[in-house]
Write a protein that holds these residues in place. Structure first.
Motif, PDB file in Angstrom:
ATOM      1  N   TYR A 278      17.026  25.886  -8.203  1.00  0.00           N
ATOM      2  CA  TYR A 278      18.012  26.443  -9.221  1.00  0.00           C
ATOM      3  C   TYR A 278      19.156  27.116  -8.737  1.00  0.00           C
ATOM      4  N   ALA A 279      18.860  28.053  -7.765  1.00  0.00           N
ATOM      5  CA  ALA A 279      19.860  29.293  -7.207  1.00  0.00           C
ATOM      6  C   ALA A 279      20.954  28.287  -6.588  1.00  0.00           C
ATOM      7  N   ALA A 280      20.450  27.266  -5.881  1.00  0.00           N
ATOM      8  CA  ALA A 280      21.601  26.423  -5.498  1.00  0.00           C
ATOM      9  C   ALA A 280      22.360  25.743  -6.388  1.00  0.00           C
ATOM     10  N   ASN A 281      22.248  25.755  -7.556  1.00  0.00           N
ATOM     11  CA  ASN A 281      23.242  25.045  -8.459  1.00  0.00           C
ATOM     12  C   ASN A 281      23.764  26.091  -9.334  1.00  0.00           C
ATOM     13  N   MET A 421      19.731  19.727 -14.558  1.00  0.00           N
ATOM     14  CA  MET A 421      19.053  18.713 -14.095  1.00  0.00           C
ATOM     15  C   MET A 421      19.502  18.213 -12.658  1.00  0.00           C
ATOM     16  N   SER A 422      20.820  19.067 -12.091  1.00  0.00           N
ATOM     17  CA  SER A 422      20.972  18.988 -10.729  1.00  0.00           C
ATOM     18  C   SER A 422      20.119  19.599  -9.960  1.00  0.00           C
ATOM     19  N   ALA A 423      19.407  20.542 -10.376  1.00  0.00           N
ATOM     20  CA  ALA A 423      18.300  21.081  -9.600  1.00  0.00           C
ATOM     21  C   ALA A 423      16.910  20.370  -9.387  1.00  0.00           C
ATOM     22  N   VAL A 424      16.868  19.669 -10.422  1.00  0.00           N
ATOM     23  CA  VAL A 424      15.844  18.283 -10.278  1.00  0.00           C
ATOM     24  C   VAL A 424      16.066  17.621  -8.857  1.00  0.00           C
ATOM     25  N   PHE A 425      17.459  17.220  -8.876  1.00  0.00           N
ATOM     26  CA  PHE A 425      17.888  16.186  -7.832  1.00  0.00           C
ATOM     27  C   PHE A 425      17.864  17.089  -6.523  1.00  0.00           C
ATOM     28  N   THR A 426      18.272  18.058  -6.521  1.00  0.00           N
ATOM     29  CA  THR A 426      18.677  19.069  -5.122  1.00  0.00           C
ATOM     30  C   THR A 426      16.936  19.263  -4.833  1.00  0.00           C
ATOM     31  N   SER A 427      16.279  19.434  -5.591  1.00  0.00           N
ATOM     32  CA  SER A 427      14.771  19.747  -4.964  1.00  0.00           C
ATOM     33  C   SER A 427      14.220  18.538  -4.288  1.00  0.00           C
ATOM     34  N   VAL A 428      14.715  17.252  -4.384  1.00  0.00           N
ATOM     35  CA  VAL A 428      14.200  16.216  -3.650  1.00  0.00           C
ATOM     36  C   VAL A 428      14.941  15.695  -2.533  1.00  0.00           C
ATOM     37  N   GLY A 429      15.798  16.630  -2.295  1.00  0.00           N
ATOM     38  CA  GLY A 429      16.557  16.642  -0.878  1.00  0.00           C
ATOM     39  C   GLY A 429      17.579  15.462  -0.754  1.00  0.00           C
ATOM     40  N   VAL A 430      18.299  14.961  -1.718  1.00  0.00           N
ATOM     41  CA  VAL A 430      19.163  14.069  -1.665  1.00  0.00           C
ATOM     42  C   VAL A 430      20.467  14.503  -1.119  1.00  0.00           C
ATOM     43  N   PRO A 431      20.975  13.963  -0.023  1.00  0.00           N
ATOM     44  CA  PRO A 431      22.027  14.390   0.905  1.00  0.00           C
ATOM     45  C   PRO A 431      23.584  14.283   0.296  1.00  0.00           C
TER      46      PRO A 431
END
Length: 849
Positions: A278-281, A421-431
């Motif tokens: 979450y913080a990353a977004n 929702m971006s946090a969900v994708f970020t958590s799966v490590g999409v580059p």
């Protein structure tokens, strides 16, 4: 098979019966010289649509009068399980649409207006079409009857699991009378009830009663408010006209309102799949969830979302006419009810602005739509009951019901939806270097996206029925009943308005992205085009409008053999075939991909053996029922985290026994106990040869919120003090064994790194199990011996046992399955749970004249 099921249960039941009856018999022997009060009093019920002694009818039924309900602190149907072991109520996000009634472990989950209850509710003979309509305060009640098992032969609508009959007091034709009660308790509870009745003309009586209840909530939320409060009132007026013994007319009208904050949920298990993202977004590191886990439930009693408001208004009118034709009685019951529920809130269960249930924040459609469900229902029953000589009792009749549902479901995406929702994708490590939504939507914001979805269901049901008893001998009786029932429903989904620019952009931009990102285009479009806020036809998986018809009919029947085994001992064996109508999934996702929004009717074949007795000079009542129910096309509602889905399970079963004991141990002391064992489950082959995934996951699991063991017991002690005062003590307790609180028994877990599709495993979550618990209630009463006044000091759940009713997937907090690399293993979807009532206590002053 049934015999094998009963063999084991019979041994358990016999042991319990011997132990309980032995203790009561010993106590009775010690009080042999005491004459118990009301020892010979019979309980009269109308479970057969006739006034009959409860002990004489071949039905498993319990009856509770107003005094018994008051002593146990039963102020509404949600508290009825304090006195009934086989009955249970749970509430999800709202009482108006998220309430489920269960009998013998069987019930139909709420949260979708298209689903009707398996437990039918009848108020003064009028069918209430949805449980939420019946959850107001119990006002001026004379008696509640709990009928267990299928009751479709005698009752007109949807009683495949059982039925509740709520009977209010009639106007008094002979003298004026009245009552007034005032209560103050913790959480700033204030409750007032009052009523007056008497003759207003010759043979004409009037009764007027009302109640008002206000209480703070027991759950605090992030916005500084509370949830599970009470703010409701009800008014009821009646006229009763009886010019002679051959005719009477009863007219009833009632109106009620509720504006309550119900119901917030607690995130009981966090998704490890989104932690740290979450913080990353640009969001708080906790993703808007400061309070999570067992501590939030048991000690903090705090949730993370803003206020959720549930507004309910309803009114109804009914008329009952009884005419004695000489040898037969004609009865007509006509009812009309209107209800409107308006839930408004943010069911994302976090403090962020992810999405809300109303579109008031949308500048494009300000105030043009809101969440609302309006139900209008008309019912008419006509029946003729009588006897032909001493051998044959007959009843024939007809029933008609017309129901109109108009529902608006509106949603608006908030400013935090895309980064959430971006946090969900970020958590799966999409580059990718930026927020995924910015990539897939070309920088178009989803904030303010909205949809206003209208649903309607127009349904009619008509049936003809008969129920008859042939007295083979003076001690052997054969009862048989038939009902032919026909249902027709038209279901319509029409999208009034919608706008989602991010969804449109994702469909344009997605195909243009590099091939390395193409595997994520589908999921990204699916999330950008969130079902609740997507224009119809916006993409391949978008909601689809529908206008379809559901038709079904069924022959419902029962056969029972009853015998008198001696003085005050009766036994019976019965077989019943029950039915609950199918209908439409009134959800915008019901027809996605061309799916059929209809679900099938539910059917049940039920077997029961019963023994009813009054022993020890009628000082002990002991009733035993053994049952087995085979259900086909069992109706299930599941929340996946983004949508509500309905489906039928081919096979389901419920097997068990019920033992009820009531003893008058002395003139001053009485005790009661009830034991219920229920094995309600989906058999291992519940889905047939090739079940759908949602069904296959249920096979071999128990039903939701169906504890195997329930024990309810209590005592009453009353003592006269001098010539005018009376002192009373009442204690009651309910024990439940473990129960599962989710629809699905398994959750997705990713034990390691790699690809989700290969690492996925399904396990049981300990947070989905409500552990065994016992809740105790106490009441002390000081009052006048003639009942003119009394003061009650009471406490419910006095040991403050913290339990939950429903657990479900948290909306949008994690993903169950998503292709692509994984940074860390863990749980895919977070879980939320809805807490039940904590300790409450207070004082009540009662007057009667």
């Amino acid at each position: 098979m049934i015999g094998r099921n009963y063999a084991k249960l019979g041994l358990q039941c016999t042991a319990a019966t011997i132990a309980l009856m032995s203790s009561i018999a010993t106590a009775h022997a010690n009080e042999a010289n005491a004459e118990p009060a009301n020892a010979d009093q019979d309980i009269i019920v109308t479970a057969t649509l006739r006034s009959e002694n409860l002990q004489d009818i071949p039905i498993a039924v319990s009856a509770f009068n107003a005094e018994a309900l008051d002593r146990s602190g039963v102020s509404d149907l949600k508290a009825l399980d304090r006195v009934s072991a086989s009955f249970k109520v749970e509430t999800g996000p709202s009482e108006s649409g998220g309430t489920t009634l269960r009998m013998r472990g069987v019930g139909t989950t709420g949260n979708n207006t298209g689903l009707e209850s398996s437990v039918g509710i009848f108020l003064d003979g009028v069918y209430l079409s949805r449980p939420g309509i019946a959850l107001g305060d119990l006002l001026d009640v004379e008696q509640i009857e709990v009928l267990r098992g299928p009751q479709g032969t005698l009752f007109g609508r949807n009683t495949s699991a059982g039925a509740l009959q709520i009977k209010t007091r009639k106007p008094n034709l002979e003298a004026f009378e009245g009552f007034a009660n005032a209560t103050y308790g913790n959480y700033n509870l204030l409750n007032l009830q009052a009523g007056v009745s008497g003759p207003i003309a010759e043979n004409l009586g009037l009764r007027i009663s009302g109640a008002w209840r206000d209480r703070d909530g027991y759950l605090r939320n992030a916005a500084g408010g509370d949830s599970y409060d009470r703010n409701r009132y009800i008014l009821r007026g009646q006229l009763f006209y009886e010019p002679n013994e051959a005719f009477n007319l009863r007219l009833i009208a009632d109106y009620s309102e509720q504006k309550e904050h119900c119901c917030d949920a607690i995130i009981i298990r966090e998704s490890s799949y989104v932690n740290g993202s979450y913080a990353a977004n640009g969001l708080p590191a906790n993703g808007g969830a400061l309070y999570t886990g067992r501590s939030a439930l048991e000690s903090l009693r705090s949730s993370n979302d803003a206020t959720y408001v549930d507004r309910i208004k309803q009114w109804g009118v009914s008329g009952e006419i009884n005419v004695d034709l000489g040898g037969a009685e004609l009865t007509s019951i006509t009812g009309y009810r209107w209800s409107r529920a308006e839930p408004v809130g943010e069911p994302d269960f976090v403090s962020l602005d992810v999405f809300s249930l109303s579109n008031e924040g949308s500048t494009a459609t300000a105030n043009s739509g809101h969440e609302q469900t309006e139900i209008k229902s008309f019912t008419q029953e006509l029946r003729l009951a009588g006897s032909l000589g001493d051998k044959f009792d007959f009843l024939v009749g007809g029933f008609y019901a017309d129901e109109r549902i108009r529902e608006t479901k509106s949603a608006t995406l908030g400013a935090d939806f895309q980064p959430y929702m971006s946090a969900v994708f970020t958590s799966v490590g999409v580059p990718v270097p930026n927020s995924l939504f910015n990539v897939f939507t070309g920088g178009v914001s989803a904030a303010g996206a909205f949809a206003i979805n209208d649903f309607q269901q127009d349904g009619t049901n008509w049936s003809v029925f008969t129920n008859n008893t042939y007295h083979l001998t003076e001690t052997l009786h054969f009862n048989f009943g038939l009902r032919y029932s026909k249902d027709r429903k038209q279901g319509v989904y029409d999208q009034r308005a919608a706008r989602n620019d991010a969804c449109a952009a994702a469909n344009l931009v997605g195909p243009l992205l590099p091939s390395s990102l193409q595997p994520l285009v589908g999921p990204a479009i699916g999330l950008s085009c969130f079902f609740n806020v997507t224009p119809v036809g916006a993409w391949a998986g978008a909601p689809r409008e529908f206008d379809q018809v559901f038709n079904d009919d069924e022959l419902i029947y029962t056969a029972k053999l009853a015998t008198d085994l001696g003085s005050d001992v009766n036994a019976y064996a019965s077989y019943s075939h029950g039915y609950k109508a199918g209908g439409f999934n009134l959800d915008m996702t019901a027809a996605v991909g061309g799916a059929d929004p209809r679900f099938k009717s539910e059917k049940v074949n039920a077997y029961e053996l019963g023994l009813k007795s009054k022993l020890f000079d009628r000082k002990l009542t002991a009733n035993l029922a053994l049952f087995h129910q085979d259900m086909t096309d069992f109706q299930v509602l599941e929340f996946t985290g983004v949508q509500f889905t309905t489906f039928n399970v081919e096979k389901a079963k419920s097997t068990g026994f019920e033992l009820e004991l009531a003893a008058q141990l002395s003139r001053e002391f009485s005790a009661n106990a009830a034991v219920s064992y229920t094995d309600a489950r989906y058999p291992k082959d519940c889905g047939g040869a090739s079940p759908a995934a949602s069904v296959a996951l249920l096979c071999g699991q128990s039903f939701t919120n169906a504890p195997k063991w329930v024990l309810v017991g209590g005592f009453d002690w009353n003592k006269d003090l001098g010539s005018s005062l009376s002192l009373g003590l009442n204690a009651s307790a309910r024990y439940e064994s473990d129960r599962r609180t989710t629809t699905q028994a398994l959750m997705a877990v990713f034990p390691g790194t790699g690809t989700l599709g290969s690492d996925l495993s399904l396990v049981k979550s300990p947070d989905d199990i409500q552990k065994a618990n016992t809740k105790v209630n106490l009441r002390a009463t000081l009052g006048a011996q003639n009942g003119a006044w009394a003061i009650d000091f009471w406490g419910n759940n006095i040991f403050d046992v913290r339990t939950v009713g429903v657990t479900a997937n948290a909306p949008l907090r994690g993903l169950p399955v998503l292709p692509g690399p994984v940074n860390a293993g863990g749980i895919g979807l977070a879980r939320v749970t809805f807490p039940q009532e904590p300790r409450t206590y207070g004082v009540t002053v009662r007057t009667r004249f």
